[in-house]
Scaffold this motif. Structure first.
Motif, PDB file in Angstrom:
ATOM      1  N   LEU A  90      13.398  -1.475 -10.578  1.00 51.86           N
ATOM      2  CA  LEU A  90      12.328  -1.536  -9.456  1.00 51.86           C
ATOM      3  C   LEU A  90      12.505  -2.975  -8.875  1.00 51.86           C
ATOM      4  CD1 LEU A  90       9.292   0.111 -11.332  1.00 51.86           C
ATOM      5  CD2 LEU A  90      10.752   1.293  -9.203  1.00 51.86           C
ATOM      6  N   PHE A  91      11.774  -3.154  -7.851  1.00 48.55           N
ATOM      7  CA  PHE A  91      11.776  -4.570  -7.374  1.00 48.55           C
ATOM      8  C   PHE A  91      10.369  -5.134  -7.977  1.00 48.55           C
ATOM      9  CE2 PHE A  91      14.397  -2.830  -4.103  1.00 48.55           C
ATOM     10  CZ  PHE A  91      15.335  -3.698  -4.101  1.00 48.55           C
ATOM     11  N   PRO A  92      10.613  -5.975  -8.994  1.00 49.74           N
ATOM     12  CA  PRO A  92       9.463  -6.454  -9.864  1.00 49.74           C
ATOM     13  C   PRO A  92       8.159  -7.304  -9.113  1.00 49.74           C
ATOM     14  CG  PRO A  92      11.419  -7.802 -10.691  1.00 49.74           C
ATOM     15  CD  PRO A  92      11.664  -6.700  -9.476  1.00 49.74           C
ATOM     16  N   SER A  93       8.641  -8.037  -8.096  1.00 51.30           N
ATOM     17  CA  SER A  93       7.730  -8.761  -7.470  1.00 51.30           C
ATOM     18  C   SER A  93       6.933  -7.815  -6.423  1.00 51.30           C
ATOM     19  CB  SER A  93       8.180 -10.085  -6.838  1.00 51.30           C
ATOM     20  OG  SER A  93       9.331  -9.757  -6.088  1.00 51.30           O
ATOM     21  N   LEU A  94       7.356  -6.730  -6.123  1.00 49.17           N
ATOM     22  CA  LEU A  94       6.599  -5.788  -4.985  1.00 49.17           C
ATOM     23  C   LEU A  94       5.647  -4.983  -5.781  1.00 49.17           C
ATOM     24  CD1 LEU A  94       9.894  -4.725  -2.809  1.00 49.17           C
ATOM     25  CD2 LEU A  94       8.441  -6.617  -2.528  1.00 49.17           C
ATOM     26  N   THR A  95       4.732  -4.712  -4.971  1.00 48.96           N
ATOM     27  CA  THR A  95       4.031  -3.512  -5.715  1.00 48.96           C
ATOM     28  C   THR A  95       4.511  -2.148  -5.839  1.00 48.96           C
ATOM     29  OG1 THR A  95       3.048  -2.690  -3.475  1.00 48.96           O
ATOM     30  CG2 THR A  95       1.916  -4.667  -4.348  1.00 48.96           C
ATOM     31  N   VAL A  96       3.547  -1.451  -6.481  1.00 51.21           N
ATOM     32  CA  VAL A  96       4.064   0.010  -6.828  1.00 51.21           C
ATOM     33  C   VAL A  96       4.301   0.463  -5.392  1.00 51.21           C
ATOM     34  CG1 VAL A  96       3.495   2.242  -7.702  1.00 51.21           C
ATOM     35  CG2 VAL A  96       2.874   0.072  -8.972  1.00 51.21           C
ATOM     36  N   GLU A  97       3.500   0.593  -4.688  1.00 51.05           N
ATOM     37  CA  GLU A  97       3.419   1.261  -3.348  1.00 51.05           C
ATOM     38  C   GLU A  97       4.634   0.939  -2.489  1.00 51.05           C
ATOM     39  OE1 GLU A  97       0.026   3.435  -2.092  1.00 51.05           O
ATOM     40  OE2 GLU A  97      -0.324   2.155  -0.414  1.00 51.05           O
ATOM     41  N   GLU A  98       4.760  -0.519  -2.503  1.00 49.75           N
ATOM     42  CA  GLU A  98       5.992  -1.036  -1.742  1.00 49.75           C
ATOM     43  C   GLU A  98       7.158  -0.594  -2.412  1.00 49.75           C
ATOM     44  OE1 GLU A  98       3.887  -5.344  -0.177  1.00 49.75           O
ATOM     45  OE2 GLU A  98       5.014  -5.008  -2.264  1.00 49.75           O
ATOM     46  N   LEU A 124      -0.020   6.089 -11.317  1.00 49.78           N
ATOM     47  CA  LEU A 124       0.464   5.031 -10.076  1.00 49.78           C
ATOM     48  C   LEU A 124      -0.333   4.904  -9.144  1.00 49.78           C
ATOM     49  CD1 LEU A 124       4.264   6.724  -9.836  1.00 49.78           C
ATOM     50  CD2 LEU A 124       3.493   4.543 -11.218  1.00 49.78           C
ATOM     51  N   LEU A 125      -1.374   5.711  -8.815  1.00 49.34           N
ATOM     52  CA  LEU A 125      -2.400   5.634  -7.855  1.00 49.34           C
ATOM     53  C   LEU A 125      -3.389   4.535  -8.339  1.00 49.34           C
ATOM     54  CD1 LEU A 125      -3.845   6.629  -5.517  1.00 49.34           C
ATOM     55  CD2 LEU A 125      -5.189   7.989  -6.705  1.00 49.34           C
ATOM     56  N   ALA A 126      -3.664   4.527  -9.628  1.00 48.84           N
ATOM     57  CA  ALA A 126      -4.581   3.393 -10.006  1.00 48.84           C
ATOM     58  C   ALA A 126      -3.818   2.156  -9.873  1.00 48.84           C
ATOM     59  CB  ALA A 126      -4.942   3.790 -11.448  1.00 48.84           C
ATOM     60  N   ARG A 127      -2.613   2.116 -10.039  1.00 49.36           N
ATOM     61  CA  ARG A 127      -1.667   0.617 -10.137  1.00 49.36           C
ATOM     62  C   ARG A 127      -1.067   0.531  -8.773  1.00 49.36           C
ATOM     63  NH1 ARG A 127      -2.798  -0.753 -15.032  1.00 49.36           N
ATOM     64  NH2 ARG A 127      -2.543   0.374 -16.835  1.00 49.36           N
ATOM     65  N   ARG A 128      -1.486   1.059  -7.888  1.00 44.13           N
ATOM     66  CA  ARG A 128      -0.470   1.124  -6.522  1.00 44.13           C
ATOM     67  C   ARG A 128      -0.656  -0.290  -5.648  1.00 44.13           C
ATOM     68  NH1 ARG A 128      -5.008   3.160  -4.960  1.00 44.13           N
ATOM     69  NH2 ARG A 128      -6.124   2.767  -2.967  1.00 44.13           N
ATOM     70  N   HIS A 129      -1.411  -1.073  -6.184  1.00 44.65           N
ATOM     71  CA  HIS A 129      -1.429  -2.509  -5.658  1.00 44.65           C
ATOM     72  C   HIS A 129      -0.824  -3.518  -6.454  1.00 44.65           C
ATOM     73  CE1 HIS A 129      -3.047  -0.887  -2.016  1.00 44.65           C
ATOM     74  NE2 HIS A 129      -4.041  -0.697  -2.409  1.00 44.65           N
ATOM     75  N   GLN A 130      -0.751  -3.061  -7.680  1.00 46.32           N
ATOM     76  CA  GLN A 130      -0.167  -4.029  -8.760  1.00 46.32           C
ATOM     77  C   GLN A 130       1.545  -4.112  -8.627  1.00 46.32           C
ATOM     78  OE1 GLN A 130      -0.849  -3.460 -12.981  1.00 46.32           O
ATOM     79  NE2 GLN A 130      -3.113  -3.085 -12.580  1.00 46.32           N
ATOM     80  N   ARG A 131       1.854  -5.563  -8.910  1.00 46.03           N
ATOM     81  CA  ARG A 131       3.477  -5.745  -9.022  1.00 46.03           C
ATOM     82  C   ARG A 131       3.926  -4.572 -10.018  1.00 46.03           C
ATOM     83  NH1 ARG A 131       4.531 -10.909  -6.627  1.00 46.03           N
ATOM     84  NH2 ARG A 131       2.585 -11.846  -6.171  1.00 46.03           N
ATOM     85  N   ALA A 132       5.343  -4.245  -9.764  1.00 45.69           N
ATOM     86  CA  ALA A 132       5.919  -3.136 -10.487  1.00 45.69           C
ATOM     87  C   ALA A 132       6.365  -4.159 -11.516  1.00 45.69           C
ATOM     88  CB  ALA A 132       7.131  -2.777  -9.840  1.00 45.69           C
ATOM     89  N   GLY A 133       6.759  -5.297 -11.703  1.00 51.01           N
ATOM     90  CA  GLY A 133       6.893  -5.843 -13.102  1.00 51.01           C
ATOM     91  C   GLY A 133       5.859  -5.978 -13.996  1.00 51.01           C
ATOM     92  N   GLN A 134       4.552  -5.762 -13.601  1.00 56.66           N
ATOM     93  CA  GLN A 134       3.478  -5.696 -14.536  1.00 56.66           C
ATOM     94  C   GLN A 134       3.199  -4.507 -15.228  1.00 56.66           C
ATOM     95  OE1 GLN A 134       0.307  -7.079 -11.998  1.00 56.66           O
ATOM     96  NE2 GLN A 134       0.767  -9.132 -12.375  1.00 56.66           N
TER      97      GLN A 134
END
Ligand code: ATP
Length: 233
Positions: A90-98, A124-134
C-alpha cells in the motif's frame, strides 16, 4: 474452450539466476487454483511475470484469448488481471480511501464499488481517512485485497494473503473466497500455508526450484505425495 489463463514454457531469470524453468499451467474460468511450494520455489516470480513485473521473461502467457506476455502492467490490469502483492504494498502515507481509489482508477471501472468493499470489510470504513501505514497488518491486507477487487478483475492473483497474520484474521480474509467466486472472479492463490490453500482451491500446482513437480485436485491427491513433492523428498 480456451482456458482464461494459460502459461506455456515460461522462464524467468534475474541476471544469471533462473527462477522459473519453462513452466506451463492453465486456469479455467471460475476456478480457484493454488500455487504451492516452499520458500524460493518461484511462486511470486510466476505471479509477477503474469503482471509484467518479473525479471527477464520468456514463454507464452495468454489471457482471455490474448497474448499478454509483452504488455506493460497497466494494460494487463486494464485487460482484467489484478494482483494482491506479497507484503501488501500500500502507499503508507495515503489514506485507506486513497489507496482503494487507485484500484478503481487503474482498473476497468466496473464491478464492485467502494461501498461494497466497505461492506465486506467494515473496519476499512471506520478507518477510511487514516493513513494506510497506521493500519494493522490484517487491515492492510484487507485494504490490499479491496484495492485489487476495485480494479474489477476477471482474474485475481493473491500472493501470500496469510503471511504474518493471526489465524483469526486469515480466516476472515479467506471467508470472502466464496463471495469472490460468486462474482465470477477466477482466482490464483500463492500460499506457503498448504492446508489453507488446499482447502479452498479446485486444483493446485506444486512448484519446486522453479519447476512444476505435481498438479491435481486436492481431494484426488494423496497428502503424503503432496508433501514429498513440496519438499523435494
Ligand atoms: P517466497 O515465498 O520466498 O516469496 P517464492 O516461491 O515466491 O518464494 P520467488 O520470490 O519467486 O519465490 O523467488 C524465486 C527465486 O528467485 C528465489 O531464489 C529468489 O531469491 C530469486 N529472486 C526473486 N526475485 C529476485 C530478484 N529481483 N533478483 C534476484 N533474485 C530474485
Amino acid at each position: 474452450m480456451e482456458p482464461l489463463l494459460s502459461v506455456h514454457g515460461l522462464s524467468v531469470s534475474y541476471g544469471r539466476f533462473q527462477a522459473l524453468h519453462e513452466i506451463s499451467l492453465a486456469v479455467g474460468r471460475g476456478e480457484v487454483v493454488a500455487i504451492i511450494g516452499a520458500n524460493g520455489a518461484g511462486k511470486s516470480s510466476l505471479l509477477n511475470a503474469i503482471m509484467g513485473q518479473a525479471g527477464r521473461v520468456s514463454g507464452a502467457i495468454r489471457f482471455a484469448g490474448r497474448d499478454i506476455a509483452a504488455l506493460p502492467t497497466p494494460a494487463i490490469v486494464a485487460a482484467g488481471i489484478a494482483l494482491v502483492p506479497e507484503g501488501r504494498r500500500l502507499f503508507p502515507s495515503l489514506t485507506v480511501e486513497e489507496n482503494l481509489a487507485i484500484g478503481w482508477d487503474l482498473g476497468r471501472r466496473g464491478g464492485l464499488r467502494v461501498a461494497e468493499i466497505y461492506a465486506m470489510f467494515p473496519v476499512l470504513l471506520a478507518r477510511r481517512h487514516q493513513r494506510a501505514g497506521q493500519l494493522s497488518g490484517g487491515e492492510q491486507q484487507m485494504a490490499a485485497l479491496g484495492r485489487a477487487l476495485l480494479a474489477d478483475p476477471r482474474l485475481l492473483l493473491c500472493d501470500e494473503l496469510s503471511l504474518g497474520l493471526a489465524p483469526r484474521i486469515v480466516d476472515r480474509i479467506y471467508a470472502l473466497m466464496p463471495e469472490i467466486r460468486r462474482r465470477g472472479i477466477t482466482v490464483v492463490l500463492v500460499e506457503q500455508d498448504i492446508s489453507r490453500s488446499l482447502a479452498v482451491c479446485d486444483r493446485f500446482y506444486c512448484l519446486l526450484e522453479g519447476r512444476v513437480v505435481l498438479s491435481g485436485r486436492p481431494a484426488e491427491t494423496d497428502r503424503d505425495s503432496i508433501m514429498q513433492h513440496y519438499f523435494g523428498a
